[in-house]
Design an enzyme around this catalytic site. Structure first.
Site, short mmCIF file in Angstrom:
data_model
loop_
_atom_site.label_atom_id
_atom_site.label_comp_id
_atom_site.label_asym_id
_atom_site.label_seq_id
_atom_site.Cartn_x
_atom_site.Cartn_y
_atom_site.Cartn_z
N ARG A 75 0.88 -1.18 0.00
CA ARG A 75 0.00 0.00 0.00
C ARG A 75 0.91 1.22 0.00
O ARG A 75 1.81 1.34 0.83
CB ARG A 75 -0.84 -0.04 1.27
CG ARG A 75 -1.85 1.05 1.41
CD ARG A 75 -2.54 0.96 2.76
NE ARG A 75 -3.49 -0.13 2.86
CZ ARG A 75 -3.95 -0.60 4.04
NH1 ARG A 75 -3.53 -0.10 5.19
NH2 ARG A 75 -4.83 -1.58 4.06
N ARG A 144 -1.37 6.53 9.53
CA ARG A 144 -1.54 5.99 8.17
C ARG A 144 -1.68 7.13 7.15
O ARG A 144 -1.53 8.29 7.47
CB ARG A 144 -2.80 5.12 8.13
CG ARG A 144 -2.83 4.02 9.17
CD ARG A 144 -1.85 2.94 8.80
NE ARG A 144 -1.96 1.79 9.66
CZ ARG A 144 -2.76 0.74 9.46
NH1 ARG A 144 -3.58 0.72 8.43
NH2 ARG A 144 -2.75 -0.30 10.28
N LYS A 207 -3.12 1.32 15.08
CA LYS A 207 -3.12 2.21 13.90
C LYS A 207 -3.71 3.57 14.25
O LYS A 207 -4.51 3.69 15.19
CB LYS A 207 -3.91 1.56 12.78
CG LYS A 207 -5.34 1.22 13.16
CD LYS A 207 -6.16 0.72 11.98
CE LYS A 207 -5.70 -0.58 11.40
NZ LYS A 207 -6.69 -1.20 10.50
N LYS A 209 -5.30 7.25 12.33
CA LYS A 209 -5.73 7.80 11.03
C LYS A 209 -6.11 9.27 11.15
O LYS A 209 -6.79 9.65 12.12
CB LYS A 209 -6.91 6.99 10.50
CG LYS A 209 -6.56 5.54 10.25
CD LYS A 209 -7.71 4.76 9.71
CE LYS A 209 -7.28 3.35 9.37
NZ LYS A 209 -8.38 2.54 8.84
N CYS A 430 -15.26 -3.08 0.50
CA CYS A 430 -13.86 -3.33 0.85
C CYS A 430 -13.34 -4.49 0.01
O CYS A 430 -14.08 -5.12 -0.73
CB CYS A 430 -13.75 -3.66 2.33
SG CYS A 430 -14.43 -5.27 2.72
N CYS A 436 -8.03 -10.79 1.76
CA CYS A 436 -8.08 -10.32 3.14
C CYS A 436 -8.22 -11.51 4.10
O CYS A 436 -9.20 -12.25 4.03
CB CYS A 436 -9.24 -9.36 3.34
SG CYS A 436 -9.31 -8.84 5.07
N CYS A 475 -16.45 -7.97 6.83
CA CYS A 475 -16.39 -8.25 8.28
C CYS A 475 -16.65 -6.94 9.00
O CYS A 475 -16.74 -5.88 8.36
CB CYS A 475 -15.03 -8.86 8.66
SG CYS A 475 -13.73 -7.65 8.94
N CYS A 479 -13.70 -1.46 6.73
CA CYS A 479 -12.77 -0.86 5.77
C CYS A 479 -13.48 -0.10 4.65
O CYS A 479 -12.96 0.88 4.12
CB CYS A 479 -11.87 -1.93 5.18
SG CYS A 479 -10.89 -2.78 6.42
#
Ligand code: SRM
Ligand code: SF4
Length: 552
Positions: A75, A144, A207, A209, A430, A436, A475, A479
C-alpha cells in the site's frame, strides 16, 4: 497506561525490533518458504506491506500438503492521494511486472497492489523509489495515509489545505532508516542515532488515522478518523481548522466492549504551528494512555472514552501549552464524488471517473486500466484519488481538455461513468476475499452483482434517482466504512450479512443494525419492504437514511 507483563504480543515485537528491522532481511532470503518469520509478519506492516495468501486456493493447497500460496500486498503512502502522470505510468508497469496487475484504489485515497511474491517485494519497492513513491507507515501502529477532500474545484484554497496532508504525514513519519536499509540497500550506520520522540521504541498502541475535510463536501468521512480536521474557510481564505478526535468504525461481532464511534469536536486552531502541535500531541496522548494489552480496545476512541472528553482535552491543552478556541461553524452538504467534467476557479478542468470499488483493471464492463495508461501517456492530467475509491483526472488545461475527452470517448469511459446508476456510483465495498485474511464474507467481488438486483427494486418504487449511500464490508472492521452508510452490509459468514440502516448522507450520523445475518434472498426481500414504506411515507426531500433513522 498498560502494565508491562500484560502487554499484547505485538508490543514486544515492536520494542525488540531494532527500529522495525527485526529479522526482515533474513526472512526475505529464506527461499524455503513464501512466508516471513512470525514476528516479521507484524513488522512488515510498518513498511506498508501485508503477508497474505490466496484464500480461494487454501483448501486445494492444504489437500496437496502444500504451503498456502503466500504473497504480499503493498500500500503506498500518498497523502491526499495524488500521482503525476509519470508516476501513474510507473505504477502501471510495476503492477504488471510484480503483482496481479490490478491497481486497487482504497477508501483512504491510495493504491494497493496484491499478489507480490516474496522475491518481488524488493524490486517493487525499488521501482517505486525511482518514481519517488514509498510505502513507509502505510500500515502498522503508526499514522496511516492522511486523507484530504479530493476535488480541487471544491474551494479556491484547496491547494493550501491539501498541503497539510503532506505536512502531517511528514510530521508523523517514523524516524528509523529501516525502510531504506532493508529495501533500498542504504548502508546501516554502525552507531545509529534514531531518536524518535513521537513513537519512541514502542510506536502507538494501534493504527492511527487522520483526515482533512473541506466543507461542504465530506468525501473523506472526516469524523471516522482518529483525528479529523475540518477546514474553516472565510472569504475564500483558510483561517484554520476545527479539530475532532476519536473516530473509528471497527467493532467485533459478539464483543459489546467494541463499537464504531464518530470523532468528538474539540475546538478550533488557527496557525500552522498550532495545528501541527495539536495533531502531534493527540498522538503523544494516545501513545502514553492507549491500551497496550487488548488490541481490540486500543484505538484512540477508547482512550478518549476512558479518560472522558473533558479530561482528554485538558491533557491536550497542557501538552500543547495553549487552549483550543471554540469550534467554528461549518456545514457538510454531501459526501459524494462529482462525476464528469468540472472546472475550478483557475479554469483548470477535472474529470471524475467512476471506478467500481476502486478496481482498476480491464474487464467486460470497461478497459479502465488501458485507458488510464493512455491518458497518463499524454502527460496532460494528474491523478487524484477520492475517498470513495474513484479517480479524478486532474489539473487539465483548457487547451488539453479535448485530448483527454477523446480518450475517454475512445475507451467508452464517459459512457461507463454516466450510465452507472446513482446507487452504484455512491456505493463502496472493501477488498475482502480472496486476499483479506479477516474476511467472513465477500465484498468487492460480490457487491456489483447484488446492486444488479437492488436496482430493479428501486425502479419498482420509482426511487432509482435517489443518491442513497450503500456500502459493504466482508467483516465488521469497516474498511469500506459501512457503519457510516445509509445502507450498510457487514459480513457475518460466507453469503451472510448484517443489514444496518439509518446513517445520514453527510457522514455525521452512524447507522444501526436492523437485521442479523441475511442471505441474498432475505436482503432483497427486506430492502423491497423498506423501500416501499420509504416511498409512501417520506417527507419531501427526506433521504433514505434520515427516514430509516426516524422510522426504524
Ligand atoms: Fe482496513 C485491516 C483493507 C480502510 C479498518 N484493512 C485491513 C486489512 C489490512 C486486513 C488485515 O489486517 O490483514 C485489509 C487488507 C485487505 C486486502 O487484501 O487488501 C484492509 N482497509 C482496507 C482497504 C484496502 C479497503 C478498501 O477496499 O479500500 C482500505 C485501505 C485504506 C488505506 O489506504 O489505508 C481500508 N480499514 C479501512 C477503514 C476506512 C478508513 O480508514 O477510512 C477502516 C475503518 C476506519 C477505522 O480504522 O476505524 C478500516 N482495517 C480496519 C481494521 C479495524 C481496525 C480497528 O480499529 O480495530 C482492520 C483490522 C485490524 O487493524 O486489526 C483492518
Ligand atoms: Fe478485510 Fe474486513 Fe477490512 Fe473487508 S472490512 S477488507 S473483510 S478486514
Amino acid at each position: 497506561m498498560s502494565k508491562k507483563n500484560n502487554l499484547s504480543p505485538v508490543e514486544r515485537i515492536k520494542t525488540s525490533s531494532d527500529g522495525l528491522r527485526g529479522t526482515l532481511k533474513e526472512s526475505l532470503e529464506d527461499g524455503l518458504t513464501g512466508a516471513l518469520y512470525e514476528d516479521d509478519q507484524s513488522l512488515i506492516k510498518f513498511h506498508g506491506l501485508y503477508q497474505q495468501d490466496d484464500r480461494d486456493r487454501r483448501e486445494e493447497r492444504s489437500a496437496k500438503k502444500l504451503e498456502w500460496l503466500y504473497s504480499y500486498m503493498i500500500r503506498l503512502r500518498l497523502p491526499g492521494g495524488f500521482l503525476t502522470p509519470e508516476q501513474w505510468i510507473g505504477l502501471h508497469h510495476v503492477a504488471g511486472e510484480h503483482s496481479t496487475g490490478t491497481i486497487k484504489i482504497t477508501t483512504r485515497q491510495t493504491v494497493q497492489l496484491h499478489g507480490i511474491l516474496k522475491s518481488h517485494i524488493k524490486p517493487t519497492i525499488q521501482s517505486f523509489n525511482t518514481l519517488q513513491l514509498d510505502s513507509i507507515a502505510a500500515c502498522g501502529d503508526v499514522n496511516r495515509n492522511v486523507t484530504c477532500s479530493a476535488h480541487p474545484n471544491e474551494s479556491p484554497v484547496h491547494e493550501e489545505v491539501f498541503k497539510y496532508a503532506d505536512k502531517i504525514s511528514l510530521l508523523a513519519l517514523p524516524k528509523t532508516r529501516a525502510y531504506y536499509e532493508i529495501w533500498l540497500d542504504e548502508e546501516q550506520i554502525a552507531d545509529k542515532q534514531e531518536e524518535d520522540p513521537l513513537y519512541q521504541d514502542r510506536y502507538l498502541p494501534r493504527k492511527f488515522k487522520i483526515g482533512i475535510a473541506i466543507p461542504p463536501n465530506n468525501d473523506v468521512d472526516v469524523l471516522t478518523n482518529d483525528v479529523g480536521l475540518i477546514a474553516i474557510i472565510e472569504n475564500n481564505m483558510l483561517v484554520g481548522f476545527n479539530i475532532a478526535a476519536g473516530g473509528g468504525l471497527s467493532a467485533t461481532h459478539g464483543n459489546a466492549n467494541t463499537y464504531a464511534r464518530l470523532a468528538t469536536m474539540l475546538g478550533f486552531v488557527d496557525t500552522e504551528e498550532k495545528i501541527l502541535k495539536v495533531v502531534y500531541e493527540i498522538m503523544t496522548i494516545q501513545r502514553d494512555y492507549g491500551n497496550r494489552t487488548d488490541r481490540k480496545l486500543a484505538r484512540l476512541k477508547y482512550t478518549i472514552d476512558k479518560l472522558g472528553v473533558a479530561e482528554f482535552k485538558k491533557e491536550l491543552e497542557k501538552r500543547c501549552g495553549f487552549t483550543l478556541e471554540e469550534s467554528k461553524y461549518y456545514s457538510f452538504t454531501d459526501r459524494k464524488d462529482h462525476y464528469g467534467w468540472k472546472q475550478n476557479h483557475e479554469g483548470k478542468w477535472y474529470y471524475t471517473l467512476f471506478v467500481e470499488n476502486g478496481r482498476v483493471l480491464d474487464d467486460n464492463t470497461a478497459a479502465i486500466k488501458t485507458a488510464l495508461f493512455e491518458i497518463a501517456k499524454t502527460g496532460k492530467a494528474n491523478f487524484r484519488f477520492t475517498g470513495n475509491q474513484n479517480v479524478i483526472l486532474a489539473d487539465i488545461s483548457e487547451e488539453d481538455k479535448s485530448i483527454i475527452e477523446e480518450l475517454l470517448e475512445q475507451f467508452g469511459l464517459d459512457q461507463h461513468t454516466h450510465k452507472a446508476s446513482a446507487l452504484r456510483k455512491n456505493a463502496m465495498a472493501c477488498v475482502a476475499f480472496n486476499t483479506c485474511p479477516l474476511a467472513l464474507a465477500e465484498a468487492q467481488r460480490y457487491l456489483p452483482s447484488l446492486i444488479d438486483k437492488i436496482e430493479p427494486l428501486l425502479e419498482k418504487h420509482s426511487l432509482q434517482h435517489e443518491e442513497i449511500i450503500l456500502r459493504m464490508t466482508g467483516c465488521p472492521n469497516g474498511c469500506g466504512r459501512s457503519p457510516a452508510a445509509e445502507i450498510g452490509f457487514v459480513g457475518t459468514a460466507y453469503g451472510h450479512y448484517n443489514l444496518h440502516i439509518g446513517g445520514d448522507r453527510t457522514g455525521e450520523r452512524l447507522n444501526t443494525k436492523y437485521k442479523d445475518s441475511l442471505n441474498e434472498e432475505q436482503i432483497l426481500q427486506t430492502l423491497d419492504e423498506l423501500f416501499a414504506v420509504y416511498k409512501s411515507e417520506r417527507t419531501i426531500g427526506e433521504t433514505f437514511g434520515d427516514f430509516s433513522n426516524k422510522k426504524w
